[in-house]
Design an enzyme around this catalytic site. Sequence first.
Site, PDB file in Angstrom:
ATOM      1  N   LEU A 129      47.051  36.256  52.385  1.00 53.35           N
ATOM      2  CA  LEU A 129      47.053  36.870  51.056  1.00 53.35           C
ATOM      3  C   LEU A 129      47.629  38.287  51.101  1.00 53.35           C
ATOM      4  CD1 LEU A 129      45.675  36.728  48.071  1.00 53.35           C
ATOM      5  CD2 LEU A 129      43.877  38.064  49.135  1.00 53.35           C
ATOM      6  N   HIS A 158      29.873  51.392  40.707  1.00 49.44           N
ATOM      7  CA  HIS A 158      31.112  51.399  41.494  1.00 49.44           C
ATOM      8  C   HIS A 158      30.870  50.836  42.895  1.00 49.44           C
ATOM      9  CE1 HIS A 158      33.147  53.356  38.283  1.00 49.44           C
ATOM     10  NE2 HIS A 158      32.556  54.523  38.418  1.00 49.44           N
ATOM     11  N   ASP A 173      36.810  45.967  35.298  1.00 45.40           N
ATOM     12  CA  ASP A 173      36.168  46.901  34.363  1.00 45.40           C
ATOM     13  C   ASP A 173      34.705  46.534  34.162  1.00 45.40           C
ATOM     14  OD1 ASP A 173      36.088  49.098  32.703  1.00 45.40           O
ATOM     15  OD2 ASP A 173      36.919  48.054  30.953  1.00 45.40           O
TER      16      ASP A 173
HETATM   17  C1  IPE Z   1      41.037  50.369  33.364  1.00 48.57           C
HETATM   18  O1  IPE Z   1      39.693  50.586  33.098  1.00 48.57           O
HETATM   19  C2  IPE Z   1      41.392  50.932  34.689  1.00 48.57           C
HETATM   20  C3  IPE Z   1      40.730  50.327  35.835  1.00 48.57           C
HETATM   21  C4  IPE Z   1      39.978  49.261  35.845  1.00 48.57           C
HETATM   22  C5  IPE Z   1      40.974  50.992  37.087  1.00 48.57           C
HETATM   23  P1  IPE Z   1      39.227  51.774  32.162  1.00 48.57           P
HETATM   24  O2  IPE Z   1      37.761  51.623  31.981  1.00 48.57           O
HETATM   25  O3  IPE Z   1      39.711  53.073  32.695  1.00 48.57           O
HETATM   26  O4  IPE Z   1      40.026  51.453  30.811  1.00 48.57           O
HETATM   27  P2  IPE Z   1      39.851  52.018  29.345  1.00 48.57           P
HETATM   28  O5  IPE Z   1      39.811  53.503  29.438  1.00 48.57           O
HETATM   29  O6  IPE Z   1      38.546  51.492  28.814  1.00 48.57           O
HETATM   30  O7  IPE Z   1      41.018  51.492  28.593  1.00 48.57           O
HETATM   31  C1  IPE Z   2      35.893  50.192  36.150  1.00 51.71           C
HETATM   32  O1  IPE Z   2      34.625  50.338  35.624  1.00 51.71           O
HETATM   33  C2  IPE Z   2      36.111  51.087  37.344  1.00 51.71           C
HETATM   34  C3  IPE Z   2      37.134  52.136  37.120  1.00 51.71           C
HETATM   35  C4  IPE Z   2      37.817  52.308  36.034  1.00 51.71           C
HETATM   36  C5  IPE Z   2      37.371  53.004  38.244  1.00 51.71           C
HETATM   37  P1  IPE Z   2      34.312  51.487  34.592  1.00 51.71           P
HETATM   38  O2  IPE Z   2      33.853  52.697  35.343  1.00 51.71           O
HETATM   39  O3  IPE Z   2      35.443  51.712  33.656  1.00 51.71           O
HETATM   40  O4  IPE Z   2      33.076  50.847  33.825  1.00 51.71           O
HETATM   41  P2  IPE Z   2      32.728  50.972  32.279  1.00 51.71           P
HETATM   42  O5  IPE Z   2      33.948  50.536  31.512  1.00 51.71           O
HETATM   43  O6  IPE Z   2      32.388  52.402  32.008  1.00 51.71           O
HETATM   44  O7  IPE Z   2      31.563  50.061  32.092  1.00 51.71           O
HETATM   45 MG    MG Z   3      35.919  50.959  31.836  1.00 50.02          MG
END
Ligand code: IPE
Ligand code: IPE
Ligand code: MG
Length: 263
Positions: free
Chosen positions: A139, A45, A28
């Site tokens: 792995l 990303h 995240d």
């Molecule tokens: C959790 O991250 C899902 C992934 C890392 C794929 P999110 O950014 O979607 O989670 P929430 O919405 O903050 O809980």
């Molecule tokens: C995690 O990073 C990637 C996915 C959930 C696909 P985020 O896109 O949720 O990044 P933040 O939480 O907005 O910083």
């Molecule tokens: Mg996120």
Amino acid sequence: MSAARHPSSTLEIPQATAVPRHVAIIMDGNGRWARERRLPRFAGHRRGIEAVRTVVRACAERGVAYLTLFAFSSENWRRPPDEVALLMQLFLAALENEVAKLHRNGIRLKVIGDRSAFAPRIQRLIAEGEALTAANRGLTLTIAANYGGRWDILQALGRLAAADPAAVARGAVREEDLAPYLSTAYAPEPDLLIRTGGEQRISNFLLWQMAYTEFYFTDTLWPDFDAAALDAAFASYRRRERRFGRTSEQLEEARAAAAGTAA
Ligand code: IPE
Ligand code: IPE
Ligand code: MG
């Protein structure tokens, strides 16, 4: 259907190892990483994929047997359509460009989640990537894509009901009946969950499987997570006392007994 090959943390006490056998990561913070640099979320990303390469390599080097990465949750479809489309594009490109490299490095690829929602091309690349790497002994890298912990439990129950309708109708489903149908039946339960990006929640990741998983939360944003950050998580893990319901005194006694038999 034969019993699950891996022990259940609630039915028996798993062996704890210094390096976690199974590491699960909620990757995240890509969006915030980009925002801090006044870049589009897209850029975060992209950099996130580089962090994936780094962490896969570092886990393999450290002797981790299973690495499970949360790439796209069943709730991430709620994001703006542009971002969803971009994430799908990145997933497709990663499947096209990385699978041969994984295979050369002896890595076994698995994808968990409801793949019926993906474009046919992505579904085909997943199937081909899994087939190509199925016999690899290194792995096991699992990508959770369109994955939800609740979905997993329900799909397992559905498949169990199809195989053994009587057990389900009697209300006599045991843990070991359901476990072989979970999407991660090939892996032991995660020893360590890492979540980057500062949030302290599961976000519908491996709900059943994390009954006794150790949690590690870090503010580091996923694109910044590297081998040193992984080592910090592993160091924290090594300091944990995994009791699985027992008392510290019981663990002490077990250690003393083991030392006694070893002497
Ligand atoms: C959790 O991250 C899902 C992934 C890392 C794929 P999110 O950014 O979607 O989670 P929430 O919405 O903050 O809980
Ligand atoms: C995690 O990073 C990637 C996915 C959930 C696909 P985020 O896109 O949720 O990044 P933040 O939480 O907005 O910083
Ligand atoms: Mg996120």
